[in-house]
Design a protein around this motif. Sequence first.
Motif, PDB file in Angstrom:
ATOM      1  N   ILE A   1      62.215  42.694  35.609  1.00  0.00           N
ATOM      2  CA  ILE A   1      61.114  41.783  35.948  1.00  0.00           C
ATOM      3  C   ILE A   1      60.226  42.424  37.003  1.00  0.00           C
ATOM      4  N   GLY A   2      58.940  42.485  36.714  1.00  0.00           N
ATOM      5  CA  GLY A   2      57.974  42.968  37.694  1.00  0.00           C
ATOM      6  C   GLY A   2      57.554  41.826  38.591  1.00  0.00           C
ATOM      7  N   GLY A   3      57.580  42.057  39.905  1.00  0.00           N
ATOM      8  CA  GLY A   3      57.116  41.040  40.845  1.00  0.00           C
ATOM      9  C   GLY A   3      55.979  41.615  41.672  1.00  0.00           C
ATOM     10  N   PHE A   4      54.780  41.063  41.526  1.00  0.00           N
ATOM     11  CA  PHE A   4      53.588  41.643  42.136  1.00  0.00           C
ATOM     12  C   PHE A   4      52.886  40.644  43.050  1.00  0.00           C
ATOM     13  N   ASP A   5      52.251  41.181  44.107  1.00  0.00           N
ATOM     14  CA  ASP A   5      51.319  40.389  44.899  1.00  0.00           C
ATOM     15  C   ASP A   5      50.046  40.296  44.072  1.00  0.00           C
ATOM     16  N   ALA A   6      49.796  39.130  43.504  1.00  0.00           N
ATOM     17  CA  ALA A   6      48.692  38.978  42.545  1.00  0.00           C
ATOM     18  C   ALA A   6      47.341  39.306  43.164  1.00  0.00           C
ATOM     19  N   ASP A   7      47.200  39.104  44.464  1.00  0.00           N
ATOM     20  CA  ASP A   7      45.917  39.356  45.119  1.00  0.00           C
ATOM     21  C   ASP A   7      45.642  40.849  45.313  1.00  0.00           C
ATOM     22  N   LYS A   8      46.644  41.682  45.092  1.00  0.00           N
ATOM     23  CA  LYS A   8      46.454  43.133  45.213  1.00  0.00           C
ATOM     24  C   LYS A   8      46.158  43.793  43.870  1.00  0.00           C
ATOM     25  N   ILE A   9      46.258  43.023  42.783  1.00  0.00           N
ATOM     26  CA  ILE A   9      45.972  43.568  41.452  1.00  0.00           C
ATOM     27  C   ILE A   9      44.459  43.687  41.282  1.00  0.00           C
ATOM     28  N   GLN A  10      44.012  44.826  40.754  1.00  0.00           N
ATOM     29  CA  GLN A  10      42.583  45.085  40.550  1.00  0.00           C
ATOM     30  C   GLN A  10      42.148  44.558  39.183  1.00  0.00           C
ATOM     31  N   GLY A  11      41.120  43.705  39.175  1.00  0.00           N
ATOM     32  CA  GLY A  11      40.611  43.163  37.919  1.00  0.00           C
ATOM     33  C   GLY A  11      41.413  41.967  37.445  1.00  0.00           C
TER      34      GLY A  11
ATOM     35  N   ASP B   1      58.386  49.073  40.543  1.00  0.00           N
ATOM     36  CA  ASP B   1      56.982  48.694  40.675  1.00  0.00           C
ATOM     37  C   ASP B   1      56.301  49.617  41.684  1.00  0.00           C
ATOM     38  N   HIS B   2      54.966  49.513  41.762  1.00  0.00           N
ATOM     39  CA  HIS B   2      54.164  50.414  42.590  1.00  0.00           C
ATOM     40  C   HIS B   2      53.986  49.854  44.001  1.00  0.00           C
ATOM     41  N   GLU B   3      53.942  50.755  44.962  1.00  0.00           N
ATOM     42  CA  GLU B   3      53.714  50.364  46.356  1.00  0.00           C
ATOM     43  C   GLU B   3      52.413  49.574  46.530  1.00  0.00           C
ATOM     44  N   ARG B   4      51.402  49.921  45.736  1.00  0.00           N
ATOM     45  CA  ARG B   4      50.065  49.339  45.919  1.00  0.00           C
ATOM     46  C   ARG B   4      50.041  47.831  45.733  1.00  0.00           C
ATOM     47  N   THR B   5      50.846  47.316  44.829  1.00  0.00           N
ATOM     48  CA  THR B   5      50.800  45.884  44.504  1.00  0.00           C
ATOM     49  C   THR B   5      52.086  45.159  44.893  1.00  0.00           C
TER      50      THR B   5
ATOM     51  N   VAL C   1      54.640  51.056  31.123  1.00  0.00           N
ATOM     52  CA  VAL C   1      53.955  50.826  32.401  1.00  0.00           C
ATOM     53  C   VAL C   1      52.820  49.820  32.234  1.00  0.00           C
ATOM     54  N   TYR C   2      52.762  48.863  33.152  1.00  0.00           N
ATOM     55  CA  TYR C   2      51.629  47.947  33.225  1.00  0.00           C
ATOM     56  C   TYR C   2      50.548  48.595  34.074  1.00  0.00           C
ATOM     57  N   ARG C   3      49.304  48.544  33.573  1.00  0.00           N
ATOM     58  CA  ARG C   3      48.177  49.103  34.316  1.00  0.00           C
ATOM     59  C   ARG C   3      47.122  48.024  34.548  1.00  0.00           C
ATOM     60  N   ASP C   4      46.561  48.014  35.779  1.00  0.00           N
ATOM     61  CA  ASP C   4      45.381  47.192  36.033  1.00  0.00           C
ATOM     62  C   ASP C   4      44.157  48.103  35.932  1.00  0.00           C
ATOM     63  N   SER C   5      42.998  47.664  36.424  1.00  0.00           N
ATOM     64  CA  SER C   5      41.782  48.458  36.251  1.00  0.00           C
ATOM     65  C   SER C   5      41.808  49.741  37.082  1.00  0.00           C
ATOM     66  N   PHE C   6      42.740  49.842  38.021  1.00  0.00           N
ATOM     67  CA  PHE C   6      42.832  51.017  38.891  1.00  0.00           C
ATOM     68  C   PHE C   6      43.893  52.001  38.406  1.00  0.00           C
ATOM     69  N   GLY C   7      44.988  51.499  37.844  1.00  0.00           N
ATOM     70  CA  GLY C   7      46.074  52.378  37.407  1.00  0.00           C
ATOM     71  C   GLY C   7      47.379  51.616  37.251  1.00  0.00           C
ATOM     72  N   GLY C   8      48.481  52.361  37.204  1.00  0.00           N
ATOM     73  CA  GLY C   8      49.790  51.749  36.982  1.00  0.00           C
ATOM     74  C   GLY C   8      50.236  50.877  38.139  1.00  0.00           C
ATOM     75  N   ILE C   9      50.855  49.740  37.812  1.00  0.00           N
ATOM     76  CA  ILE C   9      51.396  48.864  38.867  1.00  0.00           C
ATOM     77  C   ILE C   9      52.882  48.571  38.691  1.00  0.00           C
TER      78      ILE C   9
END
Length: 221
Positions: A116-126, A169-173, A155-163
């Motif tokens: 399960i991917g757990g992301f800070d939704a406000d950090k996702i681009q697009g 999961d990625h540090e960015r999100t 891999v899940y990608r947003d408008s910037f790249g992989g998350i």
Amino acid sequence: MFEIKVSQEIKDACPVFAGAAVYAAVKNTAYCEGLWQEINTFTEQLTSTTQMEDIKRQPVIAATREAYKRCGKDPGRYRPSAEALRRRLMRGIPLYQIDTLVDLINLVSLRTGHSIGGFDADKIQGTHLELGIGKAEEPFEGIGRGVLNIEGLPVYRDSFGGIGTPTSDHERTKMDIGTTHILAIVNGYNGKEGLKEAAEMIQSLLKDYAESDGSELLFFE
């Protein structure tokens, strides 16, 4: 809620794939005693009823491992997160305590076998995400793992790249104590079986332990 698309390359490699996404406003905390009572109860149950060699035979984990092979990754070297968590507990190493949102996602992953991917939704681009397969040299900084070779990983990608991948999961999100909106994605490489239950388990835990008074649920394939 984000729009989530499954690429043709994933459909070709894993035709039965189905996913579920939960989006919610939340309040994160450093530690939640009630949640950890649930985690400790499950840990005792798992370690007393399971053998190490049983883990990769668990149906959802086995399907995720097979998807790795079809996408071009060795699941013995890059383990799906649900498998890695179970193996950790079976080796007698306690589950790491991060924060309530991360701990809650880990519990659902442990219980169900879904990565399960757990992301800070406000950090996702697009507003769109797409599930594809990692490319050679594609940049990806895994949480607490440094640079991760995601070639051949879903891999899940947003408008910037992989998350997110099922391994890390990625540090960015990543979620942290300041996260106020979560996007949790349940990966059903075994198809739809158990997907709804896993997503509803996330919704229930968010309500009980993260002050979520309502969440959106999206199924996709």
